[in-house]
Design an enzyme around this catalytic site. Structure first.
Site, mmCIF file in Angstrom:
data_model
loop_
_atom_site.group_PDB
_atom_site.id
_atom_site.type_symbol
_atom_site.label_atom_id
_atom_site.label_comp_id
_atom_site.label_asym_id
_atom_site.label_seq_id
_atom_site.Cartn_x
_atom_site.Cartn_y
_atom_site.Cartn_z
ATOM 1 N N ASP A 135 0.768 -1.052 0.355
ATOM 2 C CA ASP A 135 0.300 0.243 0.370
ATOM 3 C C ASP A 135 0.738 1.109 -0.267
ATOM 4 O O ASP A 135 1.920 0.993 1.203
ATOM 5 C CB ASP A 135 -1.671 -0.132 0.702
ATOM 6 C CG ASP A 135 -2.592 0.925 1.036
ATOM 7 O OD1 ASP A 135 -2.648 1.608 -0.407
ATOM 8 O OD2 ASP A 135 -3.350 1.198 1.943
ATOM 9 N N HIS A 142 -4.143 13.992 1.128
ATOM 10 C CA HIS A 142 -4.188 12.835 2.152
ATOM 11 C C HIS A 142 -3.340 12.917 3.211
ATOM 12 O O HIS A 142 -3.321 12.586 4.899
ATOM 13 C CB HIS A 142 -4.500 11.569 1.669
ATOM 14 C CG HIS A 142 -4.478 10.503 2.520
ATOM 15 N ND1 HIS A 142 -5.598 10.541 3.446
ATOM 16 C CD2 HIS A 142 -3.557 9.342 3.381
ATOM 17 C CE1 HIS A 142 -5.587 9.639 4.152
ATOM 18 N NE2 HIS A 142 -4.498 8.618 3.990
ATOM 19 N N GLU A 210 -9.501 4.060 -2.283
ATOM 20 C CA GLU A 210 -8.270 3.971 -2.932
ATOM 21 C C GLU A 210 -8.203 3.315 -3.738
ATOM 22 O O GLU A 210 -9.596 3.079 -4.532
ATOM 23 C CB GLU A 210 -7.209 2.652 -2.065
ATOM 24 C CG GLU A 210 -6.536 3.802 -0.655
ATOM 25 C CD GLU A 210 -5.715 2.872 0.023
ATOM 26 O OE1 GLU A 210 -4.412 2.046 -1.439
ATOM 27 O OE2 GLU A 210 -5.199 2.987 1.167
ATOM 28 N N GLN A 249 -4.894 2.722 14.949
ATOM 29 C CA GLN A 249 -2.976 3.198 14.024
ATOM 30 C C GLN A 249 -2.365 4.073 14.920
ATOM 31 O O GLN A 249 -1.098 3.868 15.040
ATOM 32 C CB GLN A 249 -3.613 3.814 13.084
ATOM 33 C CG GLN A 249 -3.138 4.508 11.524
ATOM 34 C CD GLN A 249 -3.621 4.761 10.535
ATOM 35 O OE1 GLN A 249 -4.301 4.579 10.519
ATOM 36 N NE2 GLN A 249 -2.535 5.719 9.786
ATOM 37 N N TYR A 253 1.694 3.382 15.065
ATOM 38 C CA TYR A 253 2.371 3.254 14.072
ATOM 39 C C TYR A 253 3.865 3.921 14.115
ATOM 40 O O TYR A 253 4.384 3.409 13.459
ATOM 41 C CB TYR A 253 1.683 4.064 12.988
ATOM 42 C CG TYR A 253 1.625 5.831 13.209
ATOM 43 C CD1 TYR A 253 1.070 6.144 14.623
ATOM 44 C CD2 TYR A 253 2.665 6.266 12.273
ATOM 45 C CE1 TYR A 253 1.043 7.929 14.145
ATOM 46 C CE2 TYR A 253 2.673 7.545 12.368
ATOM 47 C CZ TYR A 253 1.610 8.348 13.530
ATOM 48 O OH TYR A 253 2.321 9.852 13.685
HETATM 49 MN MN MN Z 1 -4.499 2.438 2.923
#
Ligand code: MN
Length: 430
Positions: A135, A142, A210, A249, A253
């Protein structure tokens, strides 16, 4: 090879509803289960699914070098491995078989009976066995929005972002086709102001708008692919919803990037639209400043004008569009992504899937996630019954749609539509 399948004036003897995503100029590839419970590779015109395995057995692909069982498999991997020349021969032949001026299959009732299916007689499957899934994070809007919220609005883009298509290796085992429901994930989160984490259902489940591209065998281990050659190794594209748990997340992360906040589910539209079918819709990518390193430079128009939207349907409200974006906003294009992915010699295989990263536009109504649309929940979306959504709730269905259109033809992707269920094993809420 001339792409006769793209002739915008061609009409099919199969009827195609107005504004269908699947005119005879599309000819996508997918895998489906037939009414007889047989799995086959197929294509689609209008609302008719076409069994390519049956067509091949009946001799309609005569003179094209294909193995006898190429369309009788449960994935497209081997067909994709056959390479671009074969994809083009097959797409051109399909266009010819279903052209209104070709009477052969059109007038053969027995053949039609085994080749054609109504959509409600079939069940779409994952089109490829996805070996590896990557990804990217290639929308500047974004990355700027997320960087502002998770870190610092003044340094939203990290120093590497404008110099390379940043990406991470994801998990292919949890990619599902449209229609398969998804469970809210459990996990660790750090509540606001707390110093130690808690365990429970994610409270901030989100979609990510996406697209993904599917590759063929592209290189040997050690061999980079140039931006100039990259598109020869891209079979086609699908819509891609990279479901995300924002609270998990945020806690997990640093320093290695997202892990359990992303790998619980991603969903795709089941028909792979070939890069060849998208040819009439090429556009320039955004201008890049600073100029990237030579291996990331490219010539020509490498992006595509693909209109995207996301709808939400809840227990009490019908589907309502919550964002409209466009694939052309991507700062890093697919050729640059594939060149970057292989510049160190990383091998790419047939059926690998590369997500674009969330595709946000420049305006607030074109953001590609709830995180951005509601700005962390500060500006909830108002639904048609007056209720609010900050993130996705149990029972909500998220649908991604995408299409290209000019004055002659519309080429679309259908949809990736999936419902969010409560955590696995929990009782349904009343
Ligand atoms: Mn993504």
């Amino acid at each position: 090879m001339s792409q006769t399948a793209n002739d915008p004036n061609r009409k099919s003897w199969i009827s195609v509803p107005t504004d269908s995503d699947f005119p005879i100029q599309n000819i996508p590839f997918g895998v489906f289960l037939t009414r007889d419970d047989v799995i086959t590779i197929g294509t689609r015109i209008g609302n008719t699914a076409i069994d390519l395995g049956a067509l091949h057995q009946l001799g309609y692909f005569r003179d094209i070098p294909l193995t006898d069982d190429i369309f009788l498999q449960d994935t497209l991997n081997d067909f994709i491995s056959d390479g671009q020349k074969t994809w083009r021969l097959v797409r051109n032949r399909i266009a010819n078989i279903f052209d209104q001026n070709n009477k052969t299959l059109q007038h053969n009732k027995n053949h039609r009976k085994v080749v054609l299916f109504d959509l409600d007689e079939i069940e779409m499957q994952l089109p490829v066995q996805i070996g590896d899934y990557t990804d990217f994070y290639s929308s500047k809007e974004h990355a700027t929005n997320v960087g502002s919220m998770f870190r610092d609005p003044n340094n939203a883009l990290l120093p590497n972002w404008l110099h390379m298509p940043v990406g991470y290796h994801g998990r292919s085992s949890s990619i599902v086709p449209s229609g398969i429901p998804i469970h809210r994930p459990m996990g660790q989160t750090l509540p606001q102001g707390a110093e130690t984490p808690v365990f429970g259902p994610s409270k901030l489940v989100d979609f990510e708008l996406e697209m993904a591209f599917i590759t063929t065998d592209a290189n040997q281990l050690g061999e980079p692919i140039s931006t100039e050659d990259a598109e020869n190794y891209i079979f086609g594209m699908v819509l891609f919803n990279d479901w995300s748990a924002r609270d998990i997340q945020k806690w997990e992360y640093v320093p290695l990037g997202p892990f359990l906040s992303k790998n619980f589910a991603s969903s795709i539209s089941p028909w792979i639209v070939t890069l060849d079918a998208l040819e009439p819709f090429r556009v320039e990518s955004p201008k890049q400043d600073p100029v990237p390193l030579p291996y990331l430079q490219y010539k020509g128009r490498k992006s595509f004008d693909i209109h995207l939207e996301v709808d939400i349907e809840t227990k009490n409200t019908p589907p309502q569009t919550i964002t409209k974006s466009n694939f052309k906003h991507m700062y890093w294009n697919m050729s640059q992504q594939l060149a970057h992915h292989t510049i160190n010699g990383c091998k790419v295989n047939s059926g690998d899937m590369m997500g674009s990263g969330t595709i946000s536009g420049t305006t607030k109504d074109s953001y590609g996630s709830m995180l951005e649309l509601t700005w962390r929940g500060e500006n909830p979306i108002i639904l048609s019954d007056g209720s609010e959504r900050k993130f996705i709730e149990d029972g909500d269905t998220i649908t991604l749609k995408g299409y290209c259109k000019n004055d002659k033809v519309r080429i679309g992707f259908g949809e990736a539509s999936n419902k969010l269920l409560p955590p696995f094993g929990s009782k349904k809420r009343k």
